[in-house]
Design a protein around this motif. Structure first.
Motif, mmCIF file in Angstrom:
data_model
loop_
_atom_site.group_PDB
_atom_site.id
_atom_site.type_symbol
_atom_site.label_atom_id
_atom_site.label_comp_id
_atom_site.label_asym_id
_atom_site.label_seq_id
_atom_site.Cartn_x
_atom_site.Cartn_y
_atom_site.Cartn_z
ATOM 1 N N LEU A 38 0.837 -1.201 0.000
ATOM 2 C CA LEU A 38 0.000 0.000 0.000
ATOM 3 C C LEU A 38 0.869 1.247 0.000
ATOM 4 O O LEU A 38 0.623 2.191 -0.759
ATOM 5 C CB LEU A 38 -0.936 0.007 1.209
ATOM 6 N N TRP A 39 1.886 1.268 0.859
ATOM 7 C CA TRP A 39 2.780 2.416 0.916
ATOM 8 C C TRP A 39 3.538 2.588 -0.402
ATOM 9 O O TRP A 39 3.675 3.712 -0.896
ATOM 10 C CB TRP A 39 3.770 2.261 2.062
ATOM 11 N N LEU A 40 4.028 1.514 -0.963
ATOM 12 C CA LEU A 40 4.800 1.593 -2.200
ATOM 13 C C LEU A 40 3.967 2.183 -3.336
ATOM 14 O O LEU A 40 4.367 3.169 -3.969
ATOM 15 C CB LEU A 40 5.311 0.203 -2.594
ATOM 16 N N PHE A 41 2.793 1.603 -3.580
ATOM 17 C CA PHE A 41 1.962 2.079 -4.679
ATOM 18 C C PHE A 41 1.387 3.467 -4.398
ATOM 19 O O PHE A 41 1.243 4.286 -5.310
ATOM 20 C CB PHE A 41 0.846 1.086 -4.985
ATOM 21 N N GLY A 42 1.083 3.760 -3.148
ATOM 22 C CA GLY A 42 0.569 5.073 -2.804
ATOM 23 C C GLY A 42 1.598 6.170 -2.993
ATOM 24 O O GLY A 42 1.291 7.254 -3.521
ATOM 25 N N VAL A 43 2.828 5.906 -2.605
ATOM 26 C CA VAL A 43 3.898 6.897 -2.770
ATOM 27 C C VAL A 43 4.213 7.102 -4.249
ATOM 28 O O VAL A 43 4.413 8.242 -4.699
ATOM 29 C CB VAL A 43 5.152 6.470 -1.976
ATOM 30 N N ILE A 44 4.243 6.038 -5.014
ATOM 31 C CA ILE A 44 4.500 6.169 -6.452
ATOM 32 C C ILE A 44 3.406 6.994 -7.110
ATOM 33 O O ILE A 44 3.693 7.924 -7.880
ATOM 34 C CB ILE A 44 4.624 4.782 -7.117
ATOM 35 N N ALA A 45 2.157 6.679 -6.822
ATOM 36 C CA ALA A 45 1.043 7.421 -7.416
ATOM 37 C C ALA A 45 1.070 8.887 -6.990
ATOM 38 O O ALA A 45 0.911 9.793 -7.811
ATOM 39 C CB ALA A 45 -0.287 6.781 -7.030
ATOM 40 N N GLY A 46 1.292 9.139 -5.711
ATOM 41 C CA GLY A 46 1.321 10.511 -5.218
ATOM 42 C C GLY A 46 2.466 11.318 -5.800
ATOM 43 O O GLY A 46 2.296 12.491 -6.164
ATOM 44 N N ALA A 47 3.636 10.711 -5.893
ATOM 45 C CA ALA A 47 4.797 11.417 -6.442
ATOM 46 C C ALA A 47 4.596 11.748 -7.926
ATOM 47 O O ALA A 47 4.906 12.857 -8.364
ATOM 48 C CB ALA A 47 6.056 10.578 -6.259
ATOM 49 N N CYS A 48 4.069 10.804 -8.678
ATOM 50 C CA CYS A 48 3.837 11.056 -10.107
ATOM 51 C C CYS A 48 2.789 12.148 -10.300
ATOM 52 O O CYS A 48 2.963 13.034 -11.161
ATOM 53 C CB CYS A 48 3.410 9.778 -10.812
ATOM 54 N N LEU A 49 1.724 12.125 -9.533
ATOM 55 C CA LEU A 49 0.707 13.155 -9.658
ATOM 56 C C LEU A 49 1.235 14.510 -9.219
ATOM 57 O O LEU A 49 0.893 15.542 -9.813
ATOM 58 C CB LEU A 49 -0.544 12.772 -8.871
ATOM 59 N N ALA A 50 2.081 14.538 -8.192
ATOM 60 C CA ALA A 50 2.675 15.803 -7.762
ATOM 61 C C ALA A 50 3.599 16.369 -8.837
ATOM 62 O O ALA A 50 3.611 17.583 -9.079
ATOM 63 C CB ALA A 50 3.441 15.607 -6.460
ATOM 64 N N LEU A 51 4.368 15.508 -9.493
ATOM 65 C CA LEU A 51 5.236 15.971 -10.578
ATOM 66 C C LEU A 51 4.420 16.604 -11.697
ATOM 67 O O LEU A 51 4.746 17.688 -12.193
ATOM 68 C CB LEU A 51 6.061 14.809 -11.145
ATOM 69 N N VAL A 52 3.368 15.927 -12.100
ATOM 70 C CA VAL A 52 2.537 16.440 -13.202
ATOM 71 C C VAL A 52 1.807 17.716 -12.778
ATOM 72 O O VAL A 52 1.622 18.624 -13.580
ATOM 73 C CB VAL A 52 1.541 15.355 -13.680
ATOM 74 N N ALA A 53 1.441 17.808 -11.519
ATOM 75 C CA ALA A 53 0.673 18.960 -11.048
ATOM 76 C C ALA A 53 1.544 20.204 -10.866
ATOM 77 O O ALA A 53 1.091 21.315 -11.157
ATOM 78 C CB ALA A 53 -0.026 18.630 -9.742
ATOM 79 N N PHE A 54 2.778 20.037 -10.386
ATOM 80 C CA PHE A 54 3.568 21.192 -9.991
ATOM 81 C C PHE A 54 4.703 21.568 -10.927
ATOM 82 O O PHE A 54 5.324 22.608 -10.741
ATOM 83 C CB PHE A 54 4.116 20.988 -8.582
ATOM 84 N N ILE A 55 5.020 20.743 -11.906
ATOM 85 C CA ILE A 55 6.044 21.088 -12.883
ATOM 86 C C ILE A 55 5.355 21.400 -14.207
ATOM 87 O O ILE A 55 4.589 20.578 -14.717
ATOM 88 C CB ILE A 55 7.066 19.935 -13.054
ATOM 89 N N PRO A 56 5.600 22.574 -14.771
ATOM 90 C CA PRO A 56 4.901 22.950 -15.994
ATOM 91 C C PRO A 56 5.282 22.058 -17.183
ATOM 92 O O PRO A 56 6.378 21.514 -17.248
ATOM 93 C CB PRO A 56 5.349 24.389 -16.256
ATOM 94 N N VAL A 57 4.337 21.928 -18.094
ATOM 95 C CA VAL A 57 4.539 21.144 -19.308
ATOM 96 C C VAL A 57 4.758 22.103 -20.464
ATOM 97 O O VAL A 57 4.012 23.066 -20.640
ATOM 98 C CB VAL A 57 3.304 20.242 -19.603
ATOM 99 N N THR A 58 5.794 21.873 -21.235
ATOM 100 C CA THR A 58 6.075 22.705 -22.390
ATOM 101 C C THR A 58 6.551 21.846 -23.542
ATOM 102 O O THR A 58 7.148 20.788 -23.331
ATOM 103 C CB THR A 58 7.120 23.780 -22.059
ATOM 104 N N ALA A 59 6.290 22.306 -24.746
ATOM 105 C CA ALA A 59 6.756 21.607 -25.942
ATOM 106 C C ALA A 59 8.236 21.916 -26.160
ATOM 107 O O ALA A 59 8.665 23.044 -25.915
ATOM 108 C CB ALA A 59 5.936 22.021 -27.149
ATOM 109 N N PRO A 60 9.008 20.917 -26.569
ATOM 110 C CA PRO A 60 10.441 21.186 -26.811
ATOM 111 C C PRO A 60 10.631 22.113 -28.005
ATOM 112 O O PRO A 60 9.877 22.091 -28.957
ATOM 113 C CB PRO A 60 11.003 19.794 -27.082
ATOM 114 N N GLY A 61 11.678 22.915 -27.902
ATOM 115 C CA GLY A 61 12.018 23.757 -29.050
ATOM 116 C C GLY A 61 11.883 25.190 -28.883
ATOM 117 O O GLY A 61 11.573 25.997 -28.230
#
Length: 61
Positions: A38-61
């Motif tokens: 539970l801890w393993l999958f919960g931390v992975i899911a939370g970390a991935c969602l935090a990355l997508v939520a707080f780091i902006p997405v931009t197209a290369p170039g």
């Protein structure tokens, strides 16, 4: 510190990984499996969602 950005591909990969980890979390939770999973999958899911939520997405170039 350099600006951090995610490409659309990496953001998509992180989001799909979060979905898969969340699905596994729910399966372990319903079966009342080991707490460490539970801890393993919960931390992975939370970390991935935090990355997508707080780091902006931009197209290369």
């Amino acid at each position: 510190m350099a600006e951090l950005f995610l490409t659309p591909l990496t953001a998509t990969i992180f989001f799909v990984l979060a979905c898969l980890a969340g699905y596994q979390y729910r399966r372990v939770w319903v079966k009342e499996g080991p707490r460490w999973q539970l801890w393993l999958f919960g931390v992975i899911a939370g970390a991935c969602l935090a990355l997508v939520a707080f780091i902006p997405v931009t197209a290369p170039g």
